[in-house]
Design an enzyme around this catalytic site. Structure first.
Site, mmCIF file in Angstrom:
data_model
loop_
_atom_site.group_PDB
_atom_site.id
_atom_site.type_symbol
_atom_site.label_atom_id
_atom_site.label_comp_id
_atom_site.label_asym_id
_atom_site.label_seq_id
_atom_site.Cartn_x
_atom_site.Cartn_y
_atom_site.Cartn_z
ATOM 1 N N CYS A 1 7.655 48.957 17.737
ATOM 2 C CA CYS A 1 8.994 48.732 17.170
ATOM 3 C C CYS A 1 8.775 48.285 15.727
ATOM 4 O O CYS A 1 7.966 48.855 15.014
ATOM 5 C CB CYS A 1 9.764 47.707 17.996
ATOM 6 N N ARG B 1 16.825 53.654 11.761
ATOM 7 C CA ARG B 1 15.565 53.115 11.239
ATOM 8 C C ARG B 1 14.426 54.075 11.542
ATOM 9 O O ARG B 1 13.555 54.289 10.690
ATOM 10 C CB ARG B 1 15.276 51.737 11.839
#
Length: 266
Positions: free
Chosen positions: A221, A165
């Site tokens: 995040c 990611r």
């Protein structure tokens, strides 16, 4: 378990399956535990900015905690079944409100259950308490802080998501793939050892050895949840200037002018 000032907070939650956490709580939990829901109790409604799990209003959060029986003198022990990710978010929120007596239970509920420790389906009576807010704004980084750090290197940006990611190779949740330009990748799960327990101080110091103890650090995040284990780990390793970008990647990409990087940072 039986000391009157201790409150166990069950914070099990699965993204995409919002009812699962409460259902697992109803099936069994540590005796005396209250259940807190990530989206219903500990996040504000989603809007144009702020990310997928916007920070709750401090006064509203304090009111919710007080109704659940968490007071200013309570010692809170948070647990989940997601590798301490959610429990760490509750730890951060309480510390942000100025409450120091909060802890994350090592390992997770399954480890407790597998060890044959007590489990119940009884829901405790929640006696309202009083929770005083002493907000700690220095724990929080704004999008402007992150923009400055990205542009000038004024702080180290840590991306807590998994490597794929971060690199922009896949993005199963958010609208854009990649990371904030200049950010380095420290996957949050790497704060745990092979047994799923928190690494010791020496291992955490080794993990962050490339960072300076005096560096300003901003951790993010996807939505401000899985960054929190890294915040705890950095504090355990002796870093004192660590901030959370609570909106994280999902907030960053909500601003059209914010750049997106892919691949590895040199």
């Amino acid at each position: 378990m039986h000391e009157p000032d201790v409150v166990f907070a069950d914070y099990r939650f699965l993204l995409g399956q919002p009812e699962t956490g409460r259902k697992t709580y109803e099936v069994g939990h540590i005796p005396g535990s209250i259940y807190l829901d990530l989206e219903k109790d500990l996040s504000s409604p989603v809007s144009a900015h702020g990310g997928r799990h916007p920070l709750p209003d401090p006064a509203a959060l304090a009111s919710r905690l007080a109704k659940a029986g968490i007071g200013s003198n309570s010692r809170i022990i948070a647990y989940d079944d997601q590798g301490c990710m959610n429990a760490s978010r509750l730890w951060w929120l309480l510390r942000y409100l100025g409450h120091e007596q909060v802890y994350v239970m090592d390992e997770s509920f399954s480890a407790w259950q597998n060890a044959k420790f007590p489990v119940t389906t009884d829901v405790p009576v929640q006696i309202p308490s009083s929770f005083d807010v002493k907000l700690q704004p220095q724990m929080l980084a704004s999008v402007e802080d992150v923009q400055q750090a990205s542009a000038s290197g004024s702080a180290v940006l840590i991306d807590s998501r998994d490597a794929r990611r971060y690199a922009g190779l896949e993005e199963p949740i958010d609208a854009k793939a990649g990371h904030i330009p200049g950010a380095v990748n420290y996957f949050w799960k790497d704060v745990l050892n092979a047994d799923g327990r928190w690494s010791g101080v020496e291992a955490l110091e080794e993990r962050f050895v490339k960072l300076g103890k005096d560096d300003g650090i901003i951790v993010y995040c996807g939505s401000g949840v899985s960054a929190c284990p890294n915040v705890i780990a950095l504090e355990e390793a002796g870093f004192t200037n660590v901030k959370l970008y609570s909106g994280s990647w999902s907030d960053w990409i909500s601003y059209e002018g914010n750049a997106v990087a892919t691949g590895e940072e040199i």
